[in-house]
Design an enzyme around this catalytic site. Structure first.
Site, PDB file in Angstrom:
ATOM      1  N   GLU A   1      38.289  31.714  11.084  1.00 38.95           N
ATOM      2  CA  GLU A   1      37.894  31.456   9.710  1.00 38.95           C
ATOM      3  C   GLU A   1      36.451  31.875   9.516  1.00 38.95           C
ATOM      4  O   GLU A   1      35.603  31.666  10.360  1.00 38.95           O
ATOM      5  CB  GLU A   1      38.026  29.958   9.461  1.00 38.95           C
ATOM      6  CG  GLU A   1      37.437  29.501   8.156  1.00 38.95           C
ATOM      7  CD  GLU A   1      37.233  28.019   8.174  1.00 38.95           C
ATOM      8  OE1 GLU A   1      36.844  27.490   7.144  1.00 38.95           O
ATOM      9  OE2 GLU A   1      37.445  27.398   9.206  1.00 38.95           O
TER      10      GLU A   1
ATOM     11  N   HIS B   1      36.067  29.514  15.234  1.00 37.87           N
ATOM     12  CA  HIS B   1      35.141  28.709  14.441  1.00 37.87           C
ATOM     13  C   HIS B   1      35.640  28.649  13.008  1.00 37.87           C
ATOM     14  O   HIS B   1      36.450  29.460  12.575  1.00 37.87           O
ATOM     15  CB  HIS B   1      33.722  29.266  14.497  1.00 37.87           C
ATOM     16  CG  HIS B   1      33.507  30.522  13.697  1.00 37.87           C
ATOM     17  ND1 HIS B   1      33.248  30.516  12.344  1.00 37.87           N
ATOM     18  CD2 HIS B   1      33.505  31.820  14.062  1.00 37.87           C
ATOM     19  CE1 HIS B   1      33.092  31.753  11.914  1.00 37.87           C
ATOM     20  NE2 HIS B   1      33.251  32.568  12.940  1.00 37.87           N
ATOM     21  N   CYS B   2      35.161  27.640  12.273  1.00 37.99           N
ATOM     22  CA  CYS B   2      35.538  27.497  10.870  1.00 37.99           C
ATOM     23  C   CYS B   2      34.270  27.526  10.031  1.00 37.99           C
ATOM     24  O   CYS B   2      33.297  28.174  10.375  1.00 37.99           O
ATOM     25  CB  CYS B   2      36.339  26.225  10.654  1.00 37.99           C
ATOM     26  SG  CYS B   2      35.432  24.713  11.002  1.00 37.99           S
ATOM     27  N   ALA B   3      34.275  26.799   8.925  1.00 36.06           N
ATOM     28  CA  ALA B   3      33.177  26.897   7.970  1.00 36.06           C
ATOM     29  C   ALA B   3      31.854  26.401   8.531  1.00 36.06           C
ATOM     30  O   ALA B   3      30.796  26.917   8.182  1.00 36.06           O
ATOM     31  CB  ALA B   3      33.525  26.109   6.706  1.00 36.06           C
TER      32      ALA B   3
END
Length: 687
Positions: free
Chosen positions: A3, A39-41
């Site tokens: 993401e 990883h995300c936001a």
């Protein structure tokens, strides 16, 4: 599925991983403990083999880490905030992380570019160029170091300190002879290095490949061509002597690259065949022995001469084009290189350059190639200028490193993969720079060099016509730089994203420190200078109809502790999320689970639809907007399928967070219980 982060960063070519990156990996048990990594936001997401022994306090003590969140199933999250992608890239640059992670890495960019050309369509061709690349890449440092010694000798000859050191019959003073020897070890024994790398890449014993190639480079092998009865051929460049009644061609294999490559290809096939028929218990003895028994004669009698004269044929073909029209050659080469390098098609030309120097005494390709390199570096300089002017810290770092690698080392990959292929507006401007430099070299009749050098500032003295070459590469550099500065390198959408991202990145550390001390929304007067009569700056409506959930009750500690931002949660009762106020979409995740908005009031807002819904990879989400879009209050952002989310076991609670609270005096929750979409949810007061 990987993401994108909320605060968009500029991806860059991994170089030296930062210490916090290494500390993070060590704190969770090392790379060997990692099963999956993305990883995300705002956070790094790890799936570990064993998360039970992690010291959470030690993880949270690492610089840049805002918090750590153990989860079920050996999943572990490390909260970074807006700089998450930079830290992700630093971690992926660690040698031990080579086989972990997914996403838009430099390798992905290279693969995407290869897919556009013949390499991406034919597996055999792709394999060929990968082998060629892997055979040269490990020795590029040695070649670069040696090339600077050659450049120094050329400069001394130009200044009249020494005679023309590479001219026939010239004898140097012993002191200068010693300096001249410093580069010869690399280039004379280059076939041995290539043989080692290529053999290793093809699954053969690299030292066996080294030993096979070493035979034809022995002084005793060269002496065979001087024995009685040896016949001189090819204008004295080789001799033929009878060995057991078979003609053996004896020639100089110094600096050759095609013979060791061809030898390694056959050795790799032979090694696989021998391992199939020889019992594993005696392979250590008989595979090397039989390989050498077969390959040494085969290389000496057949492969070696084929490689030497096959390569010479390719070199002569290009030479004939250059001899016919130096102008056409000097224009075509720099215009072709920007497309050849991303596809990896430049490696054969590197081999021909080396062969030209060995057979002709000079090379005519590197001069026009320099026009491409300096146009590439000039475009990077233009990006750096704009990054400094726009206060884009991350792009400034990326461009500075890429420009240093280019101007001092002649290495274009950091610029190419780290910047140019990601911002396609650069390419047309860079091609104009390539054309200008190529035209100048062509009009001047071309330039030559007697050394294999990396075209950088330091190697300009290595060329025979220094003023012509220096003027051409300067023109390439300046043209590309000026055109990028004038036109910019970002699309309008990228400009909108970057302007918001810069503001977010500049405040991320302050915001995180402020937010980490709050476990619930801030009340009026609770942020220092704010008072109970602070001026109301903005009222933010609820983005979705539902039931208000206090931030402390949001079922995710990263959100509930206020690490990411200050606000509230909403448990949706309807299936559409709307923009709560007018502004710009900074980030619209393709998975639909998170949106970053820069509101007209200056509020930076994160709307995170559900908890851990990134794992659905977009299933059940229908995204209505894209990054860079202008939205008004009530503009639909996304619709979601409640059943898909609930069936997957994820919470629908949607955090609505102000991620730059440091700018404001107070951030207050003004609703409770049931709210409709657009109803007042949060108020933001000025300091």
């Amino acid at each position: 599925m990987r993401e994108s982060h909320l605060s968009l960063q500029h991806p860059k070519e991994p170089q030296v991983a930062s210490k916090p990156a290494a500390d993070i990996i060590n704190s969770i048990g090392g790379a060997d403990n990692i099963v999956g990594f993305t990883h995300c936001a705002t956070r790094l997401r790890f799936t570990l083999k064993d998360a039970s022994g992690i010291d959470q306090a030690a993880v949270e003590a690492i610089p840049l880490v805002l918090g750590a969140v153990p989860q079920t199933g050996n999943r572990y999250q490390v909260v970074i905030g807006g700089a998450v992608e930079t830290v992700y890239n630093d971690i992926m640059a660690l040698p031990e992380m080579k086989n972990h992670g997914t996403g838009d890495s430099i390798a992905d960019v290279k693969a995407a570019e290869r897919a556009k050309g013949p390499r991406g369509k034919f597996a055999a061709l792709d394999t060929f160029f990968e082998i060629l690349s892997d055979s040269f890449r490990p020795i590029l440092g040695a070649l670069l170091g040696a090339s600077l010694f050659i450049t120094f000798m050329a400069l001394m000859a130009t200044l009249g300190v020494i005679p023309a050191w590479n001219a026939p019959g010239v004898t140097l003073d012993p002191s200068w002879q010693f300096i001249n020897l410093m580069w010869q070890g690399v280039f004379v024994f280059l076939p041995l290095m290539v043989a080692y790398n290529a053999s290793k890449r093809l699954g053969a014993d690299p030292w066996v490949g080294f030993g096979i190639m070493a035979v034809v480079m022995l002084p005793g092998f060269a002496a065979l061509g001087q024995t009685a009865g040896a016949e001189s051929v090819f204008g004295g460049h080789a001799s033929v002597v009878q060995i057991f009644g078979l003609p053996l061609t004896v020639t100089d294999y110094s600096s050759q690259v095609f013979p060791p490559l061809m030898m390694a290809a056959v050795l790799g096939l032979l090694t696989k065949g021998l391992k199939k028929i020889i019992p594993s218990s005696v392979q250590l003895i008989f595979v090397p022995f039989l390989s050498m028994l077969i390959m040494i004669p085969l290389t000496a009698f057949l492969i070696g001469p084929m490689g030497v004269y096959g390569g010479a044929g390719l070199g002569n073909f290009l030479k004939s084009i250059n001899d016919f029209s130096p102008f056409i050659f000097a224009v075509v080469i720099p215009l072709a290189y920007p497309f050849m390098v991303p596809l990896g098609l430049h490696w054969p030309l590197n081999a021909i350059m080396l062969l030209n120097i060995q057979s002709l005494g000079y090379d005519f390709i590197q001069g026009p190639m320099g026009a491409w390199n300096f146009a590439c570096f000039g475009a990077t300089a233009g990006v750096l200028f704009l990054a400094i002017r726009e206060k884009d810290r991350l792009m400034k770092q990326t461009a500075t490193g890429a420009l240093a690698a280019g101007l001092l080392g002649g290495i274009s990959e950091p610029s190419l993969y780290g910047i140019h292929l990601r911002f396609k507006r650069i390419y047309p401007r860079m091609l104009v720079g390539c054309l200008v430099g190529g035209v100048i070299i062509g009009l001047g009749g071309g330039v030559k060099t007697s050394a294999f050098v990396f075209t950088s500032l330091l190697t300009i003295p290595a060329f025979d016509n220094i003023p012509l070459y220096a003027g051409a590469v300067a023109a390439s550099f300046i043209t590309a730089m000026v055109l990028v500065i004038i036109s910019g390198y970002k699309t309008p959408e990228q400009k909108a994203e970057a302007s918001a991202a810069i503001a977010l990145a500049a405040e991320s550390n302050e915001d995180a420190a402020f937010a980490s001390n709050a476990a619930a929304p801030v009340v009026a007067g609770g942020t220092g200078t704010a008072t109970a009569v602070a001026t109301l700056l903005a009222t933010i409506g609820s983005p979705v109809a539902g039931i208000v959930v206090p931030l402390a009750d949001v079922p995710d500690p990263v959100f509930s502790k206020g690490i990411v931002g200050i606000g509230v949660g909403v448990d949706p009762t309807e299936d559409t999320v709307y923009a709560p106020a007018a502004g710009k979409v900074v980030v619209a995740q393709p998975t639909g689970h998170a949106f970053g908005l820069l509101l007209d009031s200056g509020v930076e807002l994160l709307i995170h639809v559900g908890i851990d819904t990134v794992n659905l990879a977009g299933k059940g989400f229908d995204v209505k907007v894209a990054a860079g879009d202008r939205v008004e209050a009530g503009t639909p952002l996304v619709t979601f399928d409640r059943k898909v989310i609930e069936d997957a076991g994820y919470s629908l609670v949607t955090p609505v967070l102000v991620t730059n609270p440091r700018k404001f005096g107070s951030i207050d929750e003004v609703s409770s219980g049931q709210v409709t979409a657009g109803a007042p949810l949060i108020t933001v007061a000025a300091k």
